[in-house]
Structure formats: C-alpha cells, structure tokens
Design a protein around this motif. Structure first.
Motif, PDB file in Angstrom:
ATOM      1  N   SER A 129       0.817  -1.199   0.000  1.00 21.90           N
ATOM      2  CA  SER A 129       0.000   0.000   0.000  1.00 21.90           C
ATOM      3  C   SER A 129       0.857   1.258   0.000  1.00 21.90           C
ATOM      4  N   GLN A 130       1.918   1.285   0.800  1.00 24.16           N
ATOM      5  CA  GLN A 130       2.752   2.477   0.891  1.00 24.16           C
ATOM      6  C   GLN A 130       3.515   2.735  -0.406  1.00 24.16           C
ATOM      7  N   ARG A 131       3.968   1.660  -1.071  1.00 22.76           N
ATOM      8  CA  ARG A 131       4.633   1.850  -2.376  1.00 22.76           C
ATOM      9  C   ARG A 131       3.661   2.441  -3.393  1.00 22.76           C
ATOM     10  N   TRP A 132       2.452   1.934  -3.379  1.00 24.21           N
ATOM     11  CA  TRP A 132       1.431   2.448  -4.302  1.00 24.21           C
ATOM     12  C   TRP A 132       1.097   3.900  -3.982  1.00 24.21           C
ATOM     13  N   LEU A 133       0.945   4.210  -2.686  1.00 20.74           N
ATOM     14  CA  LEU A 133       0.609   5.569  -2.281  1.00 20.74           C
ATOM     15  C   LEU A 133       1.704   6.548  -2.687  1.00 20.74           C
ATOM     16  N   LYS A 134       2.954   6.122  -2.562  1.00 22.79           N
ATOM     17  CA  LYS A 134       4.057   6.971  -3.001  1.00 22.79           C
ATOM     18  C   LYS A 134       3.978   7.233  -4.500  1.00 22.79           C
ATOM     19  N   ALA A 135       3.651   6.180  -5.273  1.00 24.62           N
ATOM     20  CA  ALA A 135       3.516   6.352  -6.726  1.00 24.62           C
ATOM     21  C   ALA A 135       2.381   7.305  -7.065  1.00 24.62           C
ATOM     22  N   MET A 136       1.284   7.237  -6.334  1.00 26.36           N
ATOM     23  CA  MET A 136       0.162   8.137  -6.588  1.00 26.36           C
ATOM     24  C   MET A 136       0.535   9.584  -6.261  1.00 26.36           C
ATOM     25  N   ASP A 137       1.286   9.781  -5.183  1.00 31.60           N
ATOM     26  CA  ASP A 137       1.730  11.135  -4.843  1.00 31.60           C
ATOM     27  C   ASP A 137       2.668  11.682  -5.912  1.00 31.60           C
ATOM     28  N   GLU A 138       3.506  10.820  -6.461  1.00 29.56           N
ATOM     29  CA  GLU A 138       4.415  11.253  -7.527  1.00 29.56           C
ATOM     30  C   GLU A 138       3.635  11.628  -8.780  1.00 29.56           C
ATOM     31  N   GLN A 139       2.580  10.848  -9.089  1.00 29.74           N
ATOM     32  CA  GLN A 139       1.750  11.199 -10.249  1.00 29.74           C
ATOM     33  C   GLN A 139       1.117  12.571 -10.097  1.00 29.74           C
ATOM     34  N   GLY A 140       0.777  12.933  -8.853  1.00 27.59           N
ATOM     35  CA  GLY A 140       0.100  14.199  -8.614  1.00 27.59           C
ATOM     36  C   GLY A 140       1.005  15.343  -8.240  1.00 27.59           C
ATOM     37  N   ILE A 187     -10.146  11.183  -7.048  1.00 27.19           N
ATOM     38  CA  ILE A 187     -10.477  11.324  -5.627  1.00 27.19           C
ATOM     39  C   ILE A 187      -9.969  10.117  -4.850  1.00 27.19           C
ATOM     40  N   ALA A 188     -10.202   8.926  -5.399  1.00 27.25           N
ATOM     41  CA  ALA A 188      -9.794   7.702  -4.711  1.00 27.25           C
ATOM     42  C   ALA A 188      -8.288   7.601  -4.576  1.00 27.25           C
ATOM     43  N   ARG A 189      -7.558   8.074  -5.570  1.00 32.27           N
ATOM     44  CA  ARG A 189      -6.115   7.820  -5.612  1.00 32.27           C
ATOM     45  C   ARG A 189      -5.255   9.004  -5.185  1.00 32.27           C
ATOM     46  N   GLN A 190      -5.696  10.222  -5.430  1.00 33.13           N
ATOM     47  CA  GLN A 190      -4.856  11.376  -5.132  1.00 33.13           C
ATOM     48  C   GLN A 190      -5.354  12.229  -3.969  1.00 33.13           C
ATOM     49  N   MET A 191      -6.520  11.945  -3.425  1.00 26.14           N
ATOM     50  CA  MET A 191      -7.058  12.793  -2.367  1.00 26.14           C
ATOM     51  C   MET A 191      -7.089  12.047  -1.039  1.00 26.14           C
ATOM     52  N   ARG A 192      -6.872  12.795   0.028  1.00 25.97           N
ATOM     53  CA  ARG A 192      -6.945  12.270   1.395  1.00 25.97           C
ATOM     54  C   ARG A 192      -8.133  12.928   2.083  1.00 25.97           C
ATOM     55  N   LEU A 193      -8.897  12.126   2.798  1.00 26.31           N
ATOM     56  CA  LEU A 193     -10.114  12.627   3.433  1.00 26.31           C
ATOM     57  C   LEU A 193     -10.095  12.394   4.938  1.00 26.31           C
ATOM     58  N   LYS A 194      -8.918  12.451   5.515  1.00 25.89           N
ATOM     59  CA  LYS A 194      -8.797  12.197   6.950  1.00 25.89           C
ATOM     60  C   LYS A 194      -9.366  13.364   7.752  1.00 25.89           C
ATOM     61  N   GLY A 195      -9.533  13.113   9.036  1.00 26.24           N
ATOM     62  CA  GLY A 195     -10.021  14.162   9.920  1.00 26.24           C
ATOM     63  C   GLY A 195     -11.504  14.402   9.754  1.00 26.24           C
ATOM     64  N   GLY A 196     -11.869  15.655   9.590  1.00 25.01           N
ATOM     65  CA  GLY A 196     -13.280  16.006   9.531  1.00 25.01           C
ATOM     66  C   GLY A 196     -13.848  16.121   8.135  1.00 25.01           C
ATOM     67  N   ARG A 197     -13.106  15.682   7.122  1.00 26.79           N
ATOM     68  CA  ARG A 197     -13.604  15.790   5.758  1.00 26.79           C
ATOM     69  C   ARG A 197     -14.686  14.745   5.489  1.00 26.79           C
ATOM     70  N   LEU A 235      -2.757  15.966 -10.840  1.00 26.47           N
ATOM     71  CA  LEU A 235      -2.165  17.142 -10.203  1.00 26.47           C
ATOM     72  C   LEU A 235      -3.232  18.022  -9.564  1.00 26.47           C
ATOM     73  N   VAL A 236      -4.344  18.172 -10.250  1.00 24.00           N
ATOM     74  CA  VAL A 236      -5.426  19.013  -9.743  1.00 24.00           C
ATOM     75  C   VAL A 236      -6.016  18.404  -8.483  1.00 24.00           C
ATOM     76  N   ALA A 237      -6.298  17.101  -8.522  1.00 24.53           N
ATOM     77  CA  ALA A 237      -6.919  16.438  -7.376  1.00 24.53           C
ATOM     78  C   ALA A 237      -6.008  16.486  -6.153  1.00 24.53           C
ATOM     79  N   LYS A 238      -4.710  16.201  -6.332  1.00 20.22           N
ATOM     80  CA  LYS A 238      -3.799  16.197  -5.190  1.00 20.22           C
ATOM     81  C   LYS A 238      -3.621  17.601  -4.622  1.00 20.22           C
ATOM     82  N   ALA A 239      -3.579  18.602  -5.472  1.00 19.79           N
ATOM     83  CA  ALA A 239      -3.412  19.972  -4.989  1.00 19.79           C
ATOM     84  C   ALA A 239      -4.622  20.402  -4.156  1.00 19.79           C
TER      85      ALA A 239
END
Length: 582
Positions: free
Chosen positions: A341-352, A391-401, A365-369
């Motif tokens: 999972s962490q390797r994949w997440l790193k790749a997704m962050d690099e894509q964005g 949204i599924a791959r480049q966005m984080r919805l932690k906390g109160g989102r 890039l738009v979604a991650k920003a």
C-alpha cells in the motif's frame, strides 16, 4: 380558539419535528398552496432550483450528510417525474428523502386531463412508501408514517398533495403524538457473536473489509485490527472514515483500489465484512471463511458465501465481539500489505506532484493539490466517472472531511447538485464539487442557484472533452475508440460561470493550479475551475486479468486498422494516450 390547520400546514409541522428546515424544488400550480404554507410558516427555506432532478440529488446529499432527512418537491405530472432519477439515487444510497408532489384534482382523474400521470404507479419502484392524501383526515397519520420511514428506515417516501385537498382544514387533529427520530441499535444473538469470534481466532491471515456502515464504529474497528494484526481495507464510501494514517489501514480494493487492498482480501484466510454491501463480487475471495456484520439482513450473503452472518449495527456488534477475540502477534501479513500500500501511495503522490509539467495537464495534479490545500473539514461532492478515480487515488479525506456522491446508482450529472445540497446544508464549511465535463454539462443550469443563494461552492470541472470513463470501458471491452459517441464540444465554462454571476479560472498547466485553488478558496461567490486535462489518461486497476488485457489489446489493434484505413481520429487518440503515459 386557534384556527384549524390545513393539510399543508400539518405536513410542515411533521417535517419540522424531524429537523427538516430546507425544501429543494420547482413549484407549479398544484404546489402553490404548499408554497403559501411555507411562506406563512416562517420555519422553512424554499430553495428554488432550475431542475427537479437536481432538487432530488441535493436532498439526497443533505440526508447523507446529516443522517436526517432531505426534502424535495415537484408539481404534477412532468414536474414530479423529473424527481425520479435523483430519488433513485437516494434509494440506492439509503438516504432518507421525502418527495412532495402535487396532483390534479380528484374530479379530473382518469380523463387524460392536462399533465395527468398516475404517480403512484410511476413512483412504485423507487419509494418505500407513498402517502396519497385523498382527504384532510388522512394527513396527520400518513405524514407521520411516511416521514418516520424516511427518518428511521432510510427510505425514499412520497407525499402526494392533490390540488383539491391541499387547503382543506384538518379535523380532529391529534394534539399529542410522538414522531420517532432516533434509530435503534441492533444486537445479534450472543451465540452468533461467539461463532464469529471463534472463526476470527482460528485465522492466520485475517483481513477487515469496511464500508460506510462503520461511521460510528471506526475507533473500535481500528483497535481490534491492531490487536489481531489485520489489514483494514475499505470501500470508496468508507474513504472519509478510514485513512492511511490509521495504522492498519491499507486502502481500497476494486477497479480503483490498490495492490495492498486487493491482496489483503484475496490472500486472507478469514475476512470480516463490516457494514458494506460492496457490489463487485469478483474482487471478493471465494476460499476463506467470511464473517459479515450488517444492520440489514438483505445484505448478508448477497455478494459472497458467508460462514457467519451477524445482523446488527456495527458499533454495538463490535463492542460485544472484541472481548471474545484473542490477540495475535504475527505481523507478517499486515506488514506485507502495508508495504504494498505504501509503495502504491508513493507512486500516486508522484503522479500528482506539481513538478510534472507535461501538457495537456494530468488530472492527478489538480486532485492532489486540492487535497493538499482544502480545509480540514471540507466536504467533497463527486460526480460519476474518472473524477472518482482521482479522488480515490490522489485525495486524502482524513479528519473532519466528508465525501458524498452517487456511489451505487452512479448517475452521471449527480456531482454538481450533490454539491448544492452539501453547501446548502453546511454554508459555513468549504465544499468542493468534483465533476467531469460530461457530468457538469448535464446539471450546469443550477449554477445560477448557487449564485442566487450566495453559496461559495467551489466547482472543479475536469475538462478533457471526452466521456472519459465510457471511453476507457469501451477499450477494456475490446472496442475501438468511438469519437462520435464519446467526444464533447464544450463551451467556455469560466465565461458561463461569470455570466451567471459567479467567478472562475481556467487552468491549462501545472503553474496555474495553486493560484486557481487559492482564488477559489478565498471567493465568497460560486467559483468554477475549468481544468483542461489530458484525454489520454489510462486507469489501471490493482490487478489486470487476462480478459481485460485481451480486450485492451484488441481495441488497440482495431484502432490501428481503422487508422490505416484513413480514420485519423485514431492516431490523435494514440497521441493523447502516449503523451499521458510519458
């Protein structure tokens, strides 16, 4: 002595009793008495939209976000029928929505009168209950039945107001009656809880699969997963509940999931499903023991063969299950999936990453920003299509989102009105609605509604001039690119937003992204970001089977043959895909 209340006034009393304060709709002759009652009442806000379907989607969004009900309205015949698609979405999302429709007078029934429609028959498929008010005496009981079912059973209900009954005084009004507003907890038999614990205790590689039913049970599930070293996989609807920062969480499975989530379920020997009716059964394992916990018995065993089924609300069931489950010490299985999972997440962050300056712009890039710069309690409303992937791959919805959308019905055009419902419900929170150009084009008439009510909604349009997800589906199925069917000729979306009284910015390269997000965040008007992105992005699932690979390969062969025959659109499509891959 107080004057008698009429049918519409009694209906408003019942709606107010369960917390309803806003009604989305388009009025018409049969609803005029209802609108007059709203004006005289003073407790409700009528939100006048431009299309009834958008009203229904907005009401669904409100119900999903609050856990209460949403209310929408349409007049006789065509006005009422326009509600149906949005209401079907509410049905599939288990969102309690009350639809109020007008109807022609009784004396005109069965005469093929102007705009006459048998609404009971038309709404039978979507509604769990329909209250047809034929006489004023019926209103108190039928309204209570309908509204309680929407509130507690999370059903779509319809209340029909014939024009000749709406203003009739209600006789013998029950002065004291209790409207049920709080759902009950459901607890499985202790013997079944013990069976589930025994199955979990017997497992060497236990995995949790969690859905939206876990919203009130997150902490208990995470604590149990930590104790037994179980990777936690979640559905898309569970993305705003579980995050990668929660130690055992490995993310999603499915077409838009990741290898950690995929292998956690495929390779386990015991899988526990918590509050999910995940429909894609080919991503579920058929070998291990499966324990399913759900408050709806209809969901138990629907997607996979279940060893132990527990009908119960997740939090209360886990509270009773956890003390019976023994701790485990072997971390190998969890560590393996976390590393994937962490390797994949790193790749997704690099894509964005904004250092990717290629053009056309990568949508990642738009979604991650936006993920990096949106408010901590932002609400993300999403349309159907490729925007879901980002949204599924480049966005984080932690906390109160929060995340809200058409996840089961998957209706194109749902994203923008879902955002309307969110911002109407929480005008004090930042609301981003993520749309494809195809979806926004179906609902953009209500941008003026956001302007009218002064809602600072932030609208992102991923503008690739394609029905991108449909194009991808065609290629995976082995069909050649069909420009006639999937290409879109779009207007100037920013000019449109400004002509409505809002604001906007067009972004075409990476350096445009952050200034546009900053402008949108500061704007007190509805703000549209027209993100001109690549049409050639290829979305790869966490596991590609032979059939998918064969289908995609065949589509490329067919496109090449068509190109050699003079269809130069195919070469343009290949060029877009090659640029995106680079």
């Amino acid at each position: 002595m107080a004057s008698q209340k009429n049918v519409c006034e009694v209906l408003l009393d019942n709606l107010h009793a369960v917390g309803a304060r806003q009604i989305f709709g388009v009025t018409g002759d049969a609803l005029n008495p209802f609108l007059e009652a709203i004006r005289n009442d003073g407790r409700f806000e009528w939100i006048a939209v431009r299309h009834e379907e958008n009203a229904a989607f907005a009401a669904c969004s409100q119900a999903a976000l609050t856990g209460g009900i949403g209310v929408c309205a349409g007049t006789v015949g065509p006005g009422a029928l326009h509600l149906i698609n949005g209401l079907y979405n509410a049905k599939r999302e288990y969102a309690g929505v009350v639809a109020i429709t007008g109807q022609i007078s009784h004396k005109e029934r069965s005469t093929e009168y102007h705009q006459e429609v048998n609404l009971t028959k038309m709404f039978d498929e979507v509604c769990g209950y329909q209250a047809v008010i034929d006489s004023a005496e019926q209103m108190p009981r039928l309204a209570q039945i309908a509204i309680q079912r929407a509130m507690i059973e999370r059903e779509v209900v319809r209340i029909e107001l014939p024009i000749d009954a709406s203003e009739e005084p209600v006789p013998n009004l029950r002065s004291h009656y209790h409207v049920v507003t709080k759902p009950s907890a459901i607890i499985p038999p202790q013997s079944e809880i013990e069976r589930a614990a025994e199955a979990i205790n017997s497992g060497k590689k236990v995995a949790f699969f969690c859905g939206v039913g876990c919203r009130e049970a997150k902490d208990a599930i995470i604590d149990l997963a930590k104790r037994i070293k179980a990777p936690v996989v979640h559905t898309l609807k569970g993305k705003d509940i579980f995050d990668y920062d929660d130690d055992p969480v490995v993310g999603m499975t499915g077409l838009i999931g990741n290898p950690g989530g995929y292998h956690s379920l495929r390779d386990c020997d015991v899988m526990v499903m918590f509050g999910t009716d995940f429909p894609y059964d080919w991503f579920l394992p058929d070998g291990p023991q499966i324990i399913q916990i759900d408050s709806r018995v209809a969901n138990i065993g629907r997607r996979a063969a279940v060893s132990v089924g527990l009908v119960g609300t997740v939090r209360e069931t886990v509270e009773r299950l956890a003390p019976l489950v023994k701790d485990k010490s072997d971390t190998h299985y969890l560590d393996l999936q976390k590393n994937r999972s962490q390797r994949w997440l790193k790749a997704m962050d690099e894509q964005g990453d904004l250092s990717n300056k290629g053009e056309p712009l990568h949508p990642q890039l738009v979604a991650k920003a936006i993920s990096d710069h949106a408010a901590d309690d932002a609400i993300i409303a999403t349309d159907t299509g490729l925007c879901i992937v980002w949204i599924a791959r480049q966005m984080r919805l932690k906390g109160g989102r929060r995340l809200v959308g058409s996840f089961n019905h998957s209706s194109l055009g749902s994203g923008f009105p879902t955002g309307l419902g969110a911002v109407a419900t929480h005008p004090d929170r930042q609301v981003w609605t993520m749309c494809g150009d195809g979806g926004f084009g179906m609902a953009m008439q209500d941008f003026v509604t956001a302007v009218r009510y002064g809602w600072p909604l932030k609208v992102v349009v991923f503008n690739n001039s394609e029905l991108g997800f449909v194009k991808m589906e065609m290629e995976v199925a082995g069909y050649a690119y069909n420009r006639t069917a999937t290409h879109l000729d779009n207007p100037d979306f920013v000019a449109y937003a400004k002509s409505c009284g809002g604001d906007g910015a067009r972004i075409e390269k990476a350096d445009d992204i952050l200034p546009a997000i900053e402008a949108a965040s500061k704007s007190d008007k509805p703000f549209l970001i027209d993100a001109v992105v690549s049409a050639g992005e290829l979305v790869m699932p966490p596991h590609v089977d032979v059939k998918q690979a064969w289908g995609f390969g065949m589509s490329k062969i067919k496109e090449g043959i068509l190109g050699l025959k003079g269809d130069h659109v195919q070469w343009d499509n290949w060029e877009d895909e090659i640029k995106a891959a680079r």
